[in-house]
Motif scaffolding. Structure first.
Motif, PDB file in Angstrom:
ATOM      1  N   GLU A1066       0.839  -1.209   0.000  1.00  0.00           N
ATOM      2  CA  GLU A1066       0.000   0.000   0.000  1.00  0.00           C
ATOM      3  C   GLU A1066       0.868   1.251   0.000  1.00  0.00           C
ATOM      4  O   GLU A1066       0.575   2.222  -0.717  1.00  0.00           O
ATOM      5  N   THR A1070       0.865   4.020  -2.910  1.00  0.00           N
ATOM      6  CA  THR A1070       0.606   5.440  -2.637  1.00  0.00           C
ATOM      7  C   THR A1070       1.770   6.303  -3.102  1.00  0.00           C
ATOM      8  O   THR A1070       1.571   7.370  -3.709  1.00  0.00           O
ATOM      9  N   TYR A1203      -5.143   9.951  -1.887  1.00  0.00           N
ATOM     10  CA  TYR A1203      -4.261   8.869  -1.454  1.00  0.00           C
ATOM     11  C   TYR A1203      -3.273   9.359  -0.396  1.00  0.00           C
ATOM     12  O   TYR A1203      -2.898   8.618   0.511  1.00  0.00           O
ATOM     13  N   PHE A1207      -1.148   8.501   3.543  1.00  0.00           N
ATOM     14  CA  PHE A1207       0.260   8.219   3.264  1.00  0.00           C
ATOM     15  C   PHE A1207       1.096   8.330   4.534  1.00  0.00           C
ATOM     16  O   PHE A1207       1.060   9.334   5.236  1.00  0.00           O
TER      17      PHE A1207
END
Length: 1501
Positions: A1066, A1070, A1203, A1207
């Protein structure tokens, strides 16, 4: 044209008027509030007397030792005063320059009153606190600070709302809001959280804690210490240090430089210590009308109420953090649409972009701070709840009645301490989810409604459906979790029992049977584990897919209803759907946590309702010179108060001070129960017991604490060297201590595992003597020692040291009875005869039976050839020769002692029981590799990785599709049809969901298969380990691995691997999304990543060791609890409950210390990760607003913003660190898979025949044995032959190596050198199972397992009922068993507590009668039965084992007088004499003759 502009102008004027009215109202309210406060303060302080409360120095010291915020508070108030003064001046200058309006006038008034108010508050703080010991701020101030903070937050929210309605605000208002919120937050913290707690704790702290402070050289700063140890820096940290967790810096730096040990970890702050926390909890608990000493009054509601009241301020503070965190989390999604609109509009002012960036950054910063402190305070709350409940359960256990102890096993109580307390403490994480989950859903839907209108209702419906869908999954998980815990309890009960009795299992050759039973229970447990894990996988699928399903349905509805979709709305919706992911997943977890916590609270409440020991059973009389020491009048007692059958009936006893009272009777007649009723341990049905004086008790079954020998003897009393040395001499312990490598500092293993039975008994006697009590209760104290030692103990202890004391002693040895002032003869719970020896000898049959059996045994011995020699010795005709012999023996012993001392210095390198081994440094990569490749050689791992990568790609792809396929604004025509848009999105969404399912199933499959492999491997290694492993390893360490560590491997570690994989991919996804918008972001990403990795490496060194220390410090709490439960009668007799309670609290503190600092270390790291992520995110947004318009699609840039909200490298570092901390469980389990194993159970090429041994002839050749390589030899060069079919007696002083020789025969110990041959076969060449299954033994400690009588006699289920009844009749238990309910299926409680010691010994005898081996060993098998029963048993053994080799280790001379040969061992473990009793008696100077003479002389009819 003009007509269209007029309404707009009117609207603008209306807006400005509205803004002006709202602002005037706010300033007016603020000015009024400050004016009212000024008036109230003036009235109160004018009426208040000008008195300075004086406190003693201890209070001043307390003030300095806690977080006393006087100076920061004063500075904050002065700062507010100064800032309001500046704002007042700026506002005045502005009004003077541009003219005065109503708004400026009211604002000026507000700033003036604020300045005055904060100036007066500052003056009060300075006058009241600078020269005083006052340590609590007035309640009015604290209420005002909380109100001021809430008012400031409200003003900020209103101003933000006005601003986003495009109304301009004065710069001064923004500055005022920022200053007010910042200072108000701190003052609220001080007023609400810290001050009240300090004042409330003061009365608890002062009597309980010792506070010392040492002044540093060269300055006036003080550092607090508790009991001479450094207190955690958190106790004296300033505000900035607390906010940033910098107070952890010193410990992390130390951990980075060296491997942390427990002594490196600072003590907890005084208010967080277990003693203070429990005192606070107890005050709240007892204020509800409950007393911890009373039973039957506790319910779950009252327990919950006490927990809440003792932590209510922490609950309020965490609720505040939770509110702030929830609000800050919604700021990002709220401002995504305006940010996209800003990026897409070509004529926006640049300052608006920076303002948006600042809002995003500020929201992430506030979220970071609130989350970090929320989680830290929740962990703190969990630590305090653990401490309170640990202490509560332990305190209750010290008061449990003996009847309840038989029903409520220590294993169940250990589960309360380990499982239920942990569940309740862990519930602190879910505490605020009860209101937070619906709040998050409501805020998210409001956000959606603003963007999508009625489509948000569809999102709401889908969200509710997903939540409801999670409920049956949650119920299934709860059911499976309950079944899993029940099956785990059953497995742990059998495991605990097997480990506790491993010696008897190996002697009987039953260890593989019990291992198979444990593995069978584990297989049953695994069935529930699989169901739980697969259900969890489905929950994970719902959790991961929830945002996609909600977005899919919501966007589909928008297309269907023709709701216009643009990039900004899409991105706001996606970000909001991500926020809904948490509540959807948390709801079933929350329900499950509530239910599990309720169950655990119910279990603890039920335990607290158990009946306590009735303290009024025994009436304690004042020491007023009364002659009566113990008196029982018409006493009737019963162990089971529900049973009509009385244990003791019609007791009438009066014992005067200084009397010596002997209690005798047949096995099971109630002798031990009589002592227990005097101690107040047996339920009194009727009658009265009176006691005058302090008491000491020696139990029949020795209770020895793990720890040093000296601590067991002192038992909490101060060292009196002269008395201590005298008692060691009287108890014959000096020579034993000389032979120990560390003397009285030698550490005793679990349950005294490294001591002989006689040594344990003598330490017990020494403990009782050292306490110098008035009344001594001794339960058969001489049964476990040899004749020499028994005589010495009787003369030195009973006749000399206790000559002036009141002594009541139970004995089976008739020869000690004539010295008693009063003899009580018991049968069937009644005293049938009472009087002096001569009086009762001819007045009844019961005493005559006991004495007659003893006389018959001696008469049989007198008939042995050489009886004349015995008579000569008895008449004392050879005193001179014997004296010479004794002197020579003493010389030999002295020489041997010197040899031992030399050997001790050369060879001893450490204690038998060592500190628990823990790995140090970085967890080896090989541990990770062994785990991931344990199943299918790691073939499933690439598939798991591929599934997660595909999931992330499809997820990002679906977001890109929605952003690129929709217009930037509603004025632009869509690029694709609505049906095409949704069809592609649904396909991508379903594809990613399928990847989630595949990944979750693969992870679960890998996890439980690996857990099963590790479980089987560890248990096989443990059960194949030599006995020396169990001697040197406390059971708590093994149980920790079999329970806590195994649970981590079962459920946590697979999940943690999965979480780490998700976080890494992930983060990479990102980072890729953010970088593709502006490659310059890589310039920020790379240093940020490097910094994060450095922080992680810096942090993990200390965190890893703290995590290991948590595991190491947890076992002693359980061990101490179990140990205390076993010795409860002794603890209560010596009035040591308070000392043991303090020990428990210290152990809890020892566990809480690394736990607390581990929590601080985690938050230290997470705070820095979040800060770095927030800064990186803000820089990325600055890059976006600096990009020329039109270079990139605004939707794509908005996607970067959406996004970027999530983060952070913090997720990766957190999961990596958590995994490294969890993987320690694998490390600990793998430690036990490399234990040195015993030699093979079967050696195929050297298997003896089925008939072996035929004769049972045993040849021992130059046998040398030691317990461990660093310990001295116990047997030294033993050489002898036991001819087949003979009876051999082994005698010698306690600790001479008799039991060691027996253990070597069974190869429990492998000899250092030498050999043992049985019927021509070297036993070292055959398998252990072949050897042990052919031999039989009745061990020194009679062991019974929980279950039925049948399972105890025939655990392998090899015999019929008829054979079992026949064996019971032979061992004199048949009639007793026939009286019991269930007969052969009669229940046996834990450790056989509902059977007397003698009955347990007879059950062990029944086992060997069933086995019918050719070699039988009796290791002091009849030590706990009366002489008559002993005589019958010996007669029965002669009849049924006439053709077998019978080796008898005995302290009773009558048990070995008719043997064929006697082996006498000296103190050095060497053969002193070996011949027939007749020949040894003919040699008048022989040690055996001296032993017999001493035994027969002490019998004086």
């Amino acid at each position: 044209m003009d007509s269209s502009e007029d309404p707009k102008n009117d609207m603008n004027i209306c807006k400005e008027n509205s803004q002006s009215s709202v602002t005037i109202l706010l300033h007016g309210f603020s000015a009024s509030s400050h004016l009212i406060l000024l008036l109230v303060l003036s009235i109160i302080w004018a009426c208040k007397r000008r008195t300075m409360p004086t406190f003693d120095s201890s209070k001043r010291m307390l003030k300095n030792s806690r977080l006393f915020y006087y100076w920061p508070t004063l500075i904050s108030c002065m700062g507010l005063c100064f800032s309001d003064l500046l704002l007042c001046v700026f506002n005045y200058l502005s009004g003077y320059r541009y003219g005065w309006s109503d708004l400026k006038f009211v604002a000026e008034l507000d700033f003036t009153f604020r300045t005055l108010t904060w100036f007066i508050i500052s003056a009060y703080l300075f006058i009241q606190f600078s020269h005083s010991s006052e340590h609590r701020f007035p309640i009015l101030l604290r209420i005002w600070w909380a109100f001021y903070f809430l008012m400031s937050c409200s003003y900020l929210a209103i101003h933000l709302g006005l601003y986003w309605k495009h109304l301009s605000l004065l710069f001064l208002q923004w500055v005022s809001d920022g200053i007010s919120v910042t200072f108000g937050l701190f003052l609220c913290y001080v007023g609400l959280f810290e001050k009240g707690r300090e004042d409330e704790d003061f009365n608890i702290l002062e009597p309980l804690m010792k506070i010392s402070s040492s002044r540093n050289n060269g300055n006036n700063r003080q550092s607090s210490s508790v009991d001479g140890e450094t207190v955690t820096p958190y106790a004296n940290a300033n505000l900035l240090s607390i906010f940033t967790f910098s107070w952890m810096g010193s410990l992390l730096a130390l951990g980075y430089r060296k491997t942390l040990n427990l002594e490196d970890v600072p003590q907890l702050a005084i208010c967080d210590s277990a003693k203070v926390v429990f005192a606070r909890f107890r005050n709240k608990f007892e204020s509800n009308g409950d007393n911890l000493g009373s039973s039957g009054q506790v319910n779950t509601l009252k327990l919950v109420k006490a927990l809440i009241l003792s932590s209510w301020k922490e609950i309020i503070w965490t609720a505040l953090f939770s509110i702030v965190s929830t609000l800050a989390s919604n700021v990002g999604p709220f401002f995504i649409d305006p940010f996209v609109q800003y990026l897409s509009s070509p004529h926006q002012q640049i300052y608006k972009g920076y303002m948006l960036v600042f809002i995003f950054f500020l929201s992430m910063l506030i979220k970071c701070l609130s989350n970090r402190h929320l989680f830290f305070q929740l962990r703190m709350m969990g630590i305090r709840v653990r401490a309170s409940l640990f202490a509560l359960i332990y305190k209750k256990s010290l008061r449990l009645s003996s009847q309840i102890k038989q029903v409520h096993t220590s294993g169940e109580n250990v589960n309360l301490m380990s499982v239920d307390v942990e569940r309740i403490a862990f519930f602190s994480w879910y505490l605020h989810d009860i209101w937070r989950v619906p709040t998050q859903v409501a805020l998210a839907l409001l956000n959606l409604y603003r963007s999508l209108g009625l489509a948000s209702l569809v999102a709401f419906v889908v969200t509710m459906i997903l939540m409801l869908a999670n409920i049956p999954l949650g119920k299934l998980q709860e059911k499976f979790q309950g079944e899993l815990m029940d099956s785990k309890d059953r497995r742990m009960k059998v495991t605990s029992e097997a480990l506790r009795n491993m010696r008897i299992l190996k002697l009987q050759g039953w260890e593989m049977k019990f291992l198979a039973k444990i593995i069978g229970l584990r297989n049953f447990e695994t069935r529930w584990l699989k169901k739980l894990l697969y259900t969890s996988a489905m929950s994970t699928f719902v959790y991961m897919s929830a945002p996609m399903f909600v977005s899919m349905v919501t966007f589909g509805f928008c297309v269907l209803m023709r709701v216009p979709l643009d990039s900004g709305k899409i991105l706001t919706a996606i970000a909001t759907f991500e926020m809904l992911q948490g509540p959807i997943y948390n709801l079933p977890d929350l329900i499950s946590a509530v239910i599990q916590t309720k169950v655990s609270l119910d279990r603890i409440s039920s335990f607290l309702c158990l009946s306590d020991l009735d303290l009024n059973i025994v009436q304690k009389l004042p020491k007023d010179g009364a002659k009566v020491a113990v008196e029982i009048v018409k006493g009737n007692f019963s162990w089971d108060f529900h049973s009509p059958n009385l244990t003791l009936k019609d007791l009438n006893i009066r014992v005067y001070h200084g009397m010596s009272v002997a209690v005798c009777g047949s096995t099971g007649s109630g002798k031990s129960s009589l002592l227990s009723c005097i101690l107040g341990e047996v339920h009194k049905v009727s009658g009265a017991i009176r006691l005058n004086g302090t008491k000491a008790y020696v139990a029949q079954s020795p209770w020895i604490q793990s720890g040093k020998i000296v601590d067991n003897i002192l038992f909490g009393k101060e060292m009196d060297k002269e008395r201590y040395e005298m008692i060691l001499e009287a108890c014959s312990l000096k020579k034993d201590l000389e032979l120990c490598a560390f003397g009285d500092q030698t550490i005793i293993g679990d349950r005294g595992i490294n001591l002989s039975g006689g040594q344990k008994q003598r330490i017990q006697i020494a403990r009782a003597l050292y306490h110098n009590a008035d009344i001594y209760l001794l339960d058969d104290p001489f049964s476990a020692v040899d004749a020499h030692t028994g005589t010495h103990l009787f003369k030195e202890c009973l006749l000399r040291i206790l000559g002036s004391k009141t002594v009541i002693y139970v004995t089976h040895q008739v020869d000690f009875l004539p010295s008693a002032d009063l003899i009580l003869v018991m049968r069937d719970g009644r005293i049938t005869q009472a009087g002096k020896y001569e009086e009762i000898l001819s007045s009844g049959t019961d005493f005559m039976e006991l004495v007659g059996a003893h006389k018959k045994a001696l008469a049989d011995f007198n008939s042995i050839k050489g009886g004349a020699a015995l008579n000569n010795l008895t008449n004392g005709e050879e005193d001179y020769n014997m004296l010479c012999s004794e002197n020579s023996i003493q010389d030999d012993e002295e020489q041997e002692s010197k040899n031992y001392k030399i050997e001790k210095l050369v060879e001893s390198e450490g204690q038998l029981v060592q500190e628990e081994m823990r790995e140090k440094g970085v967890v080896s990569l090989s541990i990770y590799w062994k785990y991931v490749t344990a199943v299918y050689k790691g073939a499933l791992v690439p598939l798991i990785l591929l599934a997660q990568i595909l999931f992330q790609l499809l997820l990002i792809g679906s977001s890109y599709w929605m952003v690129l396929a929709t217009p930037v604004s509603k004025d632009v025509r869509p690029h694709f049809k609505g049906s095409t848009l949704i069809f592609v999105y649904v396909a991508l969404t379903l594809g990613s969901s399928l990847c989630v399912v595949i990944r979750s199933i693969l992870v679960v499959t890998t996890g439980y298969k690996t857990a099963t492999l590790l479980f089987n491997k560890m248990h096989k290694c443990i059960f194949h380990a030599p006995l020396s492993f169990f001697d040197s390893t406390p059971i708590g360490r093994i149980l920790n691995r079999a329970s806590i560590d195994q649970s981590e491997v079962d459920t946590s570690i697979p999940h943690q691997f999965e979480e780490l994989l998700i976080s890494i991919i992930e983060f990479l996804g990102t980072a890729a999304v953010m970088s593709q918008v502006a490659w310059q972001m890589l310039i920020v990403f790379i240093p940020m990543t490097v910094t994060c990795i450095w922080y992680q490496q810096y942090y993990i060194s200390a965190a890893r060791e703290l995590s290991r220390l948590v595991g190491v410090c947890q076992a002693p709490i359980t061990q101490h609890f179990t140990e205390s439960s076993l010795g409860l009668t002794t603890i209560r007799c010596f009035d040591q409950e308070e000392r043991f309670m303090n020990t428990n609290l210290k152990l809890v503190d020892g566990f809480s210390r690394p736990k607390f600092h581990f929590s601080g270390a985690i938050e230290w790291l997470c705070f820095r990760m979040d800060m770095l992520a927030s800064i990186t995110y803000a820089i990325s947004l600055v890059f976006l607003i600096l990009l020329p318009k039109g270079v990139l699609n605004p939707g794509v840039m908005g996607l970067t913003v959406a996004y970027g909200l999530g983060f952070s490298l913090h997720g990766v570092i957190w999961d990596l660190s958590s995994l490294e901390n969890k993987i320690i469980s694998i490390e600990r389990i793998l430690q036990y898979t490399y234990i040195t194993s015993e030699l093979p159970l079967l050696v195929e090429e050297n298997r003896p025949s089925c008939e072996w041994p035929l004769q049972g002839e045993i040849d021992i050749i130059n046998l040398q044995v030691r317990y461990a390589p660093h310990l001295p030899l116990v047997l030294r060069g033993v050489t002898c032959t036991f001819p087949g079919g003979m009876n051999i007696g082994i005698v010698g002083r306690t600790g001479s190596g008799k039991s060691t020789l027996v253990q070597t025969l069974f190869r429990m110990l492998e000899p250092t050198s030498g050999q043992i041959w049985i019927d021509g076969i070297d036993i070292s060449k055959i398998g252990l199972h072949d050897l042990r299954s052919k031999l039989s033994i009745i061990p020194q400690d009679p062991i019974m397992f929980e279950g039925t009588l049948r399972s105890n006699l025939d655990p392998l289920e090899e015999y019929t009922d008829e054979q079992i009844w026949e064996a019971l009749d032979r061992c004199q238990l048949g009639d007793e068993v026939r009286k019991k309910e269930g007969k052969l299926n009669f229940r046996v409680t834990e450790n056989g507590e509902n059977w007397s010691m003698g009955q347990r010994q007879l059950v062990c005898l029944g086992r060997v009668l069933l086995k019918k081996s050719k070699v039988l060993v009796l290791d002091e098998a009849t030590a706990s039965v009366d002489t008559a029963t002993d005589y019958l048993i010996q007669k029965m053994l002669r009849e049924h084992f006439s053709k077998s080799m019978v080796i008898t280790v005995a302290h009773r001379i009558t048990s070995i007088l008719d043997v064929d040969k006697v082996l006498l061992l000296d103190n050095a473990g060497r053969v002193l004499e070996f011949d027939s009793p007749t020949k040894l008696l003919e040699i008048k100077s022989s040690s055996f003759a001296k032993l017999v003479k001493e035994y027969t002389e002490r019998y004086t009819p």
